[in-house]
Design a protein around this motif. Structure first.
Motif, short mmCIF file in Angstrom:
data_model
loop_
_atom_site.label_atom_id
_atom_site.label_comp_id
_atom_site.label_asym_id
_atom_site.label_seq_id
_atom_site.Cartn_x
_atom_site.Cartn_y
_atom_site.Cartn_z
N THR A 99 0.85 -1.19 0.00
CA THR A 99 0.00 0.00 0.00
C THR A 99 0.89 1.24 0.00
O THR A 99 1.71 1.43 0.90
N VAL A 100 0.71 2.05 -1.03
CA VAL A 100 1.44 3.32 -1.14
C VAL A 100 0.42 4.42 -0.93
O VAL A 100 -0.56 4.52 -1.66
N TYR A 101 0.65 5.24 0.10
CA TYR A 101 -0.30 6.30 0.44
C TYR A 101 -0.14 7.54 -0.41
O TYR A 101 -1.11 8.22 -0.71
N GLY A 102 1.08 7.86 -0.78
CA GLY A 102 1.28 9.07 -1.57
C GLY A 102 2.74 9.46 -1.64
O GLY A 102 3.61 8.77 -1.10
N THR A 103 2.98 10.57 -2.31
CA THR A 103 4.32 11.07 -2.59
C THR A 103 4.42 12.53 -2.20
O THR A 103 3.46 13.29 -2.37
N ARG A 104 5.57 12.91 -1.70
CA ARG A 104 5.86 14.32 -1.43
C ARG A 104 7.19 14.66 -2.07
O ARG A 104 8.20 14.00 -1.82
N GLU A 105 7.18 15.66 -2.94
CA GLU A 105 8.42 16.06 -3.59
C GLU A 105 9.27 16.85 -2.61
O GLU A 105 8.77 17.76 -1.94
N VAL A 106 10.55 16.51 -2.52
CA VAL A 106 11.45 17.23 -1.62
C VAL A 106 12.56 17.94 -2.39
O VAL A 106 13.33 18.70 -1.80
N GLY A 107 12.63 17.71 -3.69
CA GLY A 107 13.60 18.40 -4.53
C GLY A 107 13.18 18.27 -5.98
O GLY A 107 13.11 17.17 -6.50
N GLY A 108 12.85 19.39 -6.59
CA GLY A 108 12.38 19.37 -7.98
C GLY A 108 13.49 19.04 -8.95
O GLY A 108 14.67 18.95 -8.58
#
Length: 137
Positions: A99-108
């Motif tokens: 189960t993958v809840y989501g993603t947060r970008e930490v460096g574009g």
């Protein structure tokens, strides 16, 4: 003594590389997606590498991943990185049983020519929130 079961976190690199291989092929871009740079480099490929992260909760992990996209030209590397970036941001769901809840970008995305070969490369960094499994499941 804790009554909670031990929780094993998933191999985030394996989950993301498997997902990206399928998603890129479905998008008409069947590009190799690897965890290590191949000794014989294909002209275009994507590398996913875990560079840290933390346990988010008792039952979930938030690994930090660096994702690199190599291609023949700077424009092609940028386009591949942007496609991979878009796909990573819609990874939420069950992926290979995880189960993958989501993603947060930490460096574009950033221009990062390969220091060994000068091959065009772009890279970006994300944190992927995913659920572990109780030991014995």
């Amino acid at each position: 003594m804790s009554t909670r079961p031990a929780v094993v976190m998933p191999d985030a690199v394996a989950v993301v590389t498997g997902y990206l291989r399928s998603a890129l092929a479905a998008a008409g871009e069947p590009v190799p997606v690897v965890s290590r740079i191949p000794s014989t480099r294909p002209p275009r490929f994507v590398r996913v590498e875990r560079v840290g992260g933390t346990r988010q909760t008792v039952v979930s992990d938030r690994p930090r991943l660096d994702i690199h996209a190599w291609a023949e030209t700077e424009a092609a590397a940028a386009d591949l990185a942007e496609l991979v970036r878009a796909l990573v941001h819609v990874i939420a769901g069950v992926r290979d049983g995880v189960t993958v809840y989501g993603t947060r970008e930490v460096g574009g995305p950033m221009w990062l020519p390969d220091d060994q070969t000068s091959t065009p490369r772009y890279a970006f960094a994300v944190e992927i929130h995913m659920r572990g499994r109780a030991l014995g499941d």
